[in-house]
Write a protein that holds these residues in place. Structure first.
Motif, short mmCIF file in Angstrom:
data_model
loop_
_atom_site.label_atom_id
_atom_site.label_comp_id
_atom_site.label_asym_id
_atom_site.label_seq_id
_atom_site.Cartn_x
_atom_site.Cartn_y
_atom_site.Cartn_z
N TYR A 91 -5.00 39.29 22.24
CA TYR A 91 -5.23 37.90 21.86
C TYR A 91 -6.18 37.21 22.83
CZ TYR A 91 -1.21 38.44 18.75
OH TYR A 91 -0.34 38.86 17.77
N ALA A 92 -6.85 36.18 22.35
CA ALA A 92 -7.76 35.41 23.19
C ALA A 92 -6.97 34.54 24.15
CB ALA A 92 -8.67 34.54 22.32
N GLY A 93 -7.44 34.44 25.38
CA GLY A 93 -6.73 33.66 26.39
C GLY A 93 -7.16 32.21 26.46
N ASP A 94 -8.24 31.85 25.74
CA ASP A 94 -8.72 30.46 25.76
C ASP A 94 -9.43 30.15 24.44
OD1 ASP A 94 -11.77 30.96 26.14
OD2 ASP A 94 -10.82 32.17 27.69
N PHE A 95 -9.59 28.88 24.18
CA PHE A 95 -10.18 28.45 22.92
C PHE A 95 -11.68 28.75 22.85
CE2 PHE A 95 -6.33 25.78 22.75
CZ PHE A 95 -5.93 26.10 21.46
N GLU A 96 -12.35 28.72 23.97
CA GLU A 96 -13.78 29.01 23.97
C GLU A 96 -14.04 30.42 23.43
OE1 GLU A 96 -17.60 29.19 27.05
OE2 GLU A 96 -15.63 28.56 27.77
N SER A 97 -13.27 31.39 23.91
CA SER A 97 -13.43 32.77 23.44
C SER A 97 -13.04 32.90 21.97
CB SER A 97 -12.57 33.72 24.28
OG SER A 97 -12.92 33.66 25.63
N LEU A 98 -11.99 32.18 21.57
CA LEU A 98 -11.50 32.27 20.19
C LEU A 98 -12.52 31.68 19.21
CD1 LEU A 98 -9.08 33.21 18.54
CD2 LEU A 98 -8.07 30.94 18.85
N ILE A 99 -13.08 30.54 19.54
CA ILE A 99 -14.06 29.90 18.65
C ILE A 99 -15.34 30.73 18.59
CG2 ILE A 99 -15.52 27.86 18.37
CD1 ILE A 99 -13.20 26.23 19.55
N LYS A 100 -15.76 31.26 19.71
CA LYS A 100 -16.96 32.11 19.72
C LYS A 100 -16.75 33.34 18.84
CE LYS A 100 -20.08 34.61 22.80
NZ LYS A 100 -20.37 34.97 24.22
#
Length: 245
Positions: A91-100
């Motif tokens: 899973y992504a640890g932050d929203f920046e990585s998730l949105i990208k």
């Protein structure tokens, strides 16, 4: 509700008693002043009674509306995290990585079919049929198109609806050991008091203490877990039946 009824009955009895005492023992010239005072007191008590009845109703209305929007965002976060895990294995640890990832990520579309072939078996010294599964790659599809279509709401999914100070959801990801294997987990959450910042304190405290299958339990609204392998939210099924706005 029973307490409220008892209070109303008590007020009525006290009022009747005071009216009797005034009429029986006080001078005539004092009575008009007391009538005015009792009128003001009655209006005040009536307002307090109305408020005590209406406040929980209004609180529930506000809570349900705000929680629905918050939970819809948490569902978007969960869907995005599950897509991220499908492609990246964690899973992504932050929203920046998730949105990208949503902006640039792709799913690989595959299909599988049963097949078989003949292979020489050294034990039986004959050709024997072997079953297998053939996986064919058909192409790719963008994660964004699959999850959100033309909607770009994912770009603001970190923002907590109705938050007074632009608070963000708290999100973390980790790897935990469960039953002898490593499992990726994530959790996204927000405190209820952030969403219900302008509501009566006594009703907010009651809301934070709920432990029921019909309520959003605890002090937070959350999805996922950092201690269990779960992507469930802590809300009751009624919120899953409500239509997204």
């Amino acid at each position: 509700m029973l307490n409220l009824i008892l209070i109303v009955v008590l007020i009525c009895l006290v009022t009747i008693g005071l009216v009797f005492l005034i009429d029986r023992f006080l001078p005539q010239k004092v009575k008009p002043v007391l009538v005015i005072l009792f009128g003001i007191l009655s209006i005040y008590l009536g307002f307090k009674i109305y408020d005590s009845i209406n406040a929980p109703i209004e609180f529930n209305k506000v809570r349900n509306e705000r929680f629905t929007q918050v939970i819809n965002k948490l569902k978007d976060i969960r869907d995005s995290q599950e897509a991220y895990k499908t492609v990246n294995g964690k899973y992504a640890g932050d929203f920046e990585s998730l949105i990208k990832f949503i902006d640039t990520g792709n799913y690989t579309i595959t299909t599988q079919r049963d097949s078989s072939f003949m292979r020489y078996d050294r034990v039986y010294q004959i050709e024997m049929q072997q079953d297998t599964i053939i996986i064919d790659t058909l192409g790719t599809v963008k994660v964004k198109d699959s999850l959100f279509g033309a909607d770009d709401r994912y770009k603001t999914m970190m923002n907590v609806p109705y938050a007074q100070n632009n608070e963000k959801f708290e999100m973390k990801a980790d790897i935990i050991e469960k039953s002898g294997y490593s499992a990726p987990v994530f959790e996204a959450k927000v405190k209820k008091e952030v969403v219900l910042y302008d509501q009566p304190e006594d009703l907010l405290e009651k809301e934070k203490s709920y432990q029921s299958v019909e309520e959003v339990n605890g002090t937070e609204i959350k999805v996922g877990s950092l201690t269990e392998v779960s992507t469930n939210g802590n809300w009751p099924p009624i919120y899953d039946r409500k239509k997204k706005n």
